[in-house]
Design a protein around this motif. Sequence first.
Motif, PDB file in Angstrom:
ATOM      1  N   GLY A  78       0.796  -1.226   0.000  1.00 44.25           N
ATOM      2  CA  GLY A  78       0.000   0.000   0.000  1.00 44.25           C
ATOM      3  C   GLY A  78       0.824   1.269   0.000  1.00 44.25           C
ATOM      4  N   THR A  79       2.112   1.155  -0.272  1.00 43.63           N
ATOM      5  CA  THR A  79       2.967   2.345  -0.285  1.00 43.63           C
ATOM      6  C   THR A  79       3.415   2.731  -1.694  1.00 43.63           C
ATOM      7  OG1 THR A  79       4.936   0.979   0.094  1.00 43.63           O
ATOM      8  CG2 THR A  79       3.848   1.909   2.043  1.00 43.63           C
ATOM      9  N   TYR A  80       2.945   1.997  -2.702  1.00 44.51           N
ATOM     10  CA  TYR A  80       3.302   2.324  -4.080  1.00 44.51           C
ATOM     11  C   TYR A  80       2.741   3.699  -4.425  1.00 44.51           C
ATOM     12  CZ  TYR A  80       3.689   2.163  -9.147  1.00 44.51           C
ATOM     13  OH  TYR A  80       4.004   2.447 -10.451  1.00 44.51           O
ATOM     14  N   GLY A  81       3.555   4.498  -5.080  1.00 39.04           N
ATOM     15  CA  GLY A  81       3.114   5.823  -5.495  1.00 39.04           C
ATOM     16  C   GLY A  81       3.309   6.889  -4.440  1.00 39.04           C
ATOM     17  N   LEU A  82       3.951   6.527  -3.330  1.00 49.36           N
ATOM     18  CA  LEU A  82       4.271   7.520  -2.297  1.00 49.36           C
ATOM     19  C   LEU A  82       5.775   7.751  -2.292  1.00 49.36           C
ATOM     20  CD1 LEU A  82       2.036   6.240   0.642  1.00 49.36           C
ATOM     21  CD2 LEU A  82       1.530   8.057  -1.018  1.00 49.36           C
ATOM     22  N   CYS A  83       6.176   8.998  -2.203  1.00 44.81           N
ATOM     23  CA  CYS A  83       7.591   9.357  -2.192  1.00 44.81           C
ATOM     24  C   CYS A  83       8.255   8.763  -0.952  1.00 44.81           C
ATOM     25  CB  CYS A  83       7.744  10.871  -2.201  1.00 44.81           C
ATOM     26  SG  CYS A  83       9.461  11.443  -2.117  1.00 44.81           S
ATOM     27  N   SER A  84       9.379   8.107  -1.157  1.00 48.98           N
ATOM     28  CA  SER A  84      10.085   7.488  -0.037  1.00 48.98           C
ATOM     29  C   SER A  84      10.780   8.518   0.848  1.00 48.98           C
ATOM     30  CB  SER A  84      11.118   6.475  -0.558  1.00 48.98           C
ATOM     31  OG  SER A  84      12.092   7.134  -1.346  1.00 48.98           O
ATOM     32  N   VAL A  85      10.859   9.771   0.395  1.00 48.83           N
ATOM     33  CA  VAL A  85      11.504  10.827   1.190  1.00 48.83           C
ATOM     34  C   VAL A  85      10.468  11.608   1.998  1.00 48.83           C
ATOM     35  CG1 VAL A  85      12.926  12.925   1.089  1.00 48.83           C
ATOM     36  CG2 VAL A  85      13.399  11.008  -0.463  1.00 48.83           C
ATOM     37  N   CYS A  86       9.452  12.134   1.304  1.00 49.62           N
ATOM     38  CA  CYS A  86       8.490  13.003   1.991  1.00 49.62           C
ATOM     39  C   CYS A  86       7.142  12.343   2.264  1.00 49.62           C
ATOM     40  CB  CYS A  86       8.279  14.294   1.190  1.00 49.62           C
ATOM     41  SG  CYS A  86       7.473  14.046  -0.413  1.00 49.62           S
ATOM     42  N   GLY A  87       6.882  11.206   1.641  1.00 51.63           N
ATOM     43  CA  GLY A  87       5.624  10.500   1.863  1.00 51.63           C
ATOM     44  C   GLY A  87       4.455  11.032   1.064  1.00 51.63           C
ATOM     45  N   GLU A  88       4.685  12.066   0.279  1.00 53.18           N
ATOM     46  CA  GLU A  88       3.616  12.637  -0.545  1.00 53.18           C
ATOM     47  C   GLU A  88       3.410  11.773  -1.793  1.00 53.18           C
ATOM     48  OE1 GLU A  88       1.642  15.368   0.114  1.00 53.18           O
ATOM     49  OE2 GLU A  88       2.596  15.236   2.082  1.00 53.18           O
ATOM     50  N   PRO A  89       2.225  11.857  -2.399  1.00 50.99           N
ATOM     51  CA  PRO A  89       1.974  11.074  -3.615  1.00 50.99           C
ATOM     52  C   PRO A  89       2.912  11.483  -4.766  1.00 50.99           C
ATOM     53  CG  PRO A  89      -0.087  11.891  -2.700  1.00 50.99           C
ATOM     54  CD  PRO A  89       1.027  12.575  -1.945  1.00 50.99           C
ATOM     55  N   ILE A  90       3.369  10.497  -5.485  1.00 53.22           N
ATOM     56  CA  ILE A  90       4.167  10.734  -6.691  1.00 53.22           C
ATOM     57  C   ILE A  90       3.168  11.030  -7.809  1.00 53.22           C
ATOM     58  CG2 ILE A  90       5.738   9.679  -8.372  1.00 53.22           C
ATOM     59  CD1 ILE A  90       6.755   7.877  -6.049  1.00 53.22           C
ATOM     60  N   PRO A  91       3.381  12.093  -8.575  1.00 51.63           N
ATOM     61  CA  PRO A  91       2.427  12.426  -9.643  1.00 51.63           C
ATOM     62  C   PRO A  91       2.223  11.250 -10.611  1.00 51.63           C
ATOM     63  CG  PRO A  91       3.990  14.213  -9.327  1.00 51.63           C
ATOM     64  CD  PRO A  91       4.474  13.060  -8.494  1.00 51.63           C
ATOM     65  N   GLU A  92       0.985  11.092 -11.040  1.00 54.17           N
ATOM     66  CA  GLU A  92       0.625   9.978 -11.923  1.00 54.17           C
ATOM     67  C   GLU A  92       1.450   9.989 -13.210  1.00 54.17           C
ATOM     68  OE1 GLU A  92      -0.896   6.487 -12.654  1.00 54.17           O
ATOM     69  OE2 GLU A  92      -1.358   7.575 -10.824  1.00 54.17           O
ATOM     70  N   GLY A  93       1.735  11.163 -13.733  1.00 53.39           N
ATOM     71  CA  GLY A  93       2.538  11.255 -14.955  1.00 53.39           C
ATOM     72  C   GLY A  93       3.928  10.675 -14.766  1.00 53.39           C
ATOM     73  N   ARG A  94       4.504  10.901 -13.599  1.00 55.42           N
ATOM     74  CA  ARG A  94       5.835  10.340 -13.306  1.00 55.42           C
ATOM     75  C   ARG A  94       5.748   8.818 -13.208  1.00 55.42           C
ATOM     76  NH1 ARG A  94      10.933  10.701 -11.818  1.00 55.42           N
ATOM     77  NH2 ARG A  94      11.746   9.761  -9.911  1.00 55.42           N
ATOM     78  N   LEU A  95       4.716   8.317 -12.549  1.00 59.32           N
ATOM     79  CA  LEU A  95       4.557   6.871 -12.427  1.00 59.32           C
ATOM     80  C   LEU A  95       4.276   6.224 -13.782  1.00 59.32           C
ATOM     81  CD1 LEU A  95       2.524   6.603  -9.116  1.00 59.32           C
ATOM     82  CD2 LEU A  95       4.924   5.967  -9.501  1.00 59.32           C
ATOM     83  N   GLU A  96       3.583   6.955 -14.643  1.00 59.96           N
ATOM     84  CA  GLU A  96       3.325   6.426 -15.979  1.00 59.96           C
ATOM     85  C   GLU A  96       4.630   6.336 -16.774  1.00 59.96           C
ATOM     86  OE1 GLU A  96       0.798   7.684 -19.893  1.00 59.96           O
ATOM     87  OE2 GLU A  96      -0.114   8.022 -17.939  1.00 59.96           O
ATOM     88  N   ALA A  97       5.455   7.364 -16.653  1.00 61.64           N
ATOM     89  CA  ALA A  97       6.731   7.376 -17.378  1.00 61.64           C
ATOM     90  C   ALA A  97       7.747   6.437 -16.750  1.00 61.64           C
ATOM     91  CB  ALA A  97       7.282   8.796 -17.415  1.00 61.64           C
TER      92      ALA A  97
END
Length: 113
Positions: A78-97
């Motif tokens: 359940g931690t996929y898509g969360l920044c490992s540094v700040c814990g904020e969501p990683i933008p969907e565009g970045r995850l797509e790329a």
Amino acid sequence: MHAARLAAERHTTDERLVGLRRAFEEASDASEDSNADDEHDPEGATIAYERSQIAALIDQAQAHLAAIDAAEERLEAGTYGLCSVCGEPIPEGRLEARPTATTCVLHASASAS
């Protein structure tokens, strides 16, 4: 959606690895079939360079598979898509790329410098 993207990434990487391993084997076979001395034969350096390049690409593909494994573990946890540094969501565009991304754009930029 993320699981499917990671599965597609794994499939592409697995196919790339099969091709690279075949190319490495062919390059190795080509050098074994000849009695050339890589060190002293003008073509030898080219064959050695080619094998070295293919080996590096194999290493990259294997590292990418490890990153896919880690991303799938984060998905299950359940931690996929969360920044490992700040814990904020990683933008969907970045995850797509880059489906294996572990940081948001801000922290990816900070670690690159």
